[in-house]
Design a protein around this motif. Structure first.
Motif, short mmCIF file in Angstrom:
data_model
loop_
_atom_site.label_atom_id
_atom_site.label_comp_id
_atom_site.label_asym_id
_atom_site.label_seq_id
_atom_site.Cartn_x
_atom_site.Cartn_y
_atom_site.Cartn_z
N UNK A 95 0.95 -1.39 -0.05
CA UNK A 95 -0.09 -0.02 0.04
C UNK A 95 0.80 1.28 0.05
N UNK A 96 0.65 1.82 -0.95
CA UNK A 96 1.52 3.43 -1.01
C UNK A 96 0.50 4.60 -1.27
N UNK A 97 1.07 5.44 -0.42
CA UNK A 97 0.26 6.88 -0.25
C UNK A 97 1.45 8.06 -0.12
N UNK A 98 1.26 8.69 -1.09
CA UNK A 98 2.32 9.65 -1.24
C UNK A 98 4.02 9.13 -1.15
N UNK A 99 4.74 9.38 -0.34
CA UNK A 99 6.07 8.75 -0.06
C UNK A 99 6.07 7.64 0.88
N UNK A 100 5.03 7.29 1.41
CA UNK A 100 5.07 6.08 2.38
C UNK A 100 4.57 4.86 1.61
N UNK A 101 5.21 3.88 1.95
CA UNK A 101 5.02 2.62 1.41
C UNK A 101 4.88 1.35 2.48
N UNK A 102 3.80 0.64 2.74
CA UNK A 102 3.95 -0.45 3.61
C UNK A 102 3.74 -1.63 3.03
N UNK A 103 4.15 -2.97 3.57
CA UNK A 103 3.91 -4.21 3.11
C UNK A 103 2.90 -4.91 4.11
N UNK A 104 1.82 -5.24 3.81
CA UNK A 104 0.90 -6.02 4.87
C UNK A 104 0.76 -7.46 4.45
N UNK A 105 1.04 -8.50 5.30
CA UNK A 105 0.76 -9.72 4.77
C UNK A 105 -0.06 -10.51 5.89
#
Length: 72
Positions: free
Chosen positions: A33-43
Motif C-alpha cells: 500500500x503506497x500513499x505519497x512517499x510512504x509504502x507499507x507491506x501487509x501480509x
C-alpha cells in the motif's frame, strides 16, 4: 508469469496505490500500500486446518483475558 493486480484511487488529494501478487509469495495474502512517499507491506498467514487446543490451554488463555492487562 505472476498475476499482479494494481488498483489506484485518489485519497485525500494523493494517489493510494494497492499492489498484490509481486512479493511475499509464501504468505496467504500480501499487499503493498503506497500513499505519497510512504509504502507499507501487509501480509497475512492462516492455518489450513483449524486446530483445537487442549482444554487446559484454553482455560489459561481465558483467565489471562478476564484478569486484564495488569493481572487484577
Amino acid at each position: 508469469m505472476f498475476n499482479i493486480d494494481v488498483e489506484e484511487i485518489q485519497w485525500g488529494g494523493q494517489t493510494l496505490r494497492l499492489e498484490t501478487g509481486r512479493v511475499a509469495r509464501q504468505a496467504d495474502g500480501a499487499v503493498f500500500a503506497s500513499l505519497g512517499e510512504t509504502t507499507v507491506l501487509a501480509t497475512a498467514v492462516a492455518e489450513r486446518e483449524q486446530k483445537q487446543a487442549p482444554a487446559r490451554q484454553q482455560a489459561r488463555r481465558h483467565r489471562r483475558t478476564v484478569r486484564g492487562p495488569r493481572g487484577w
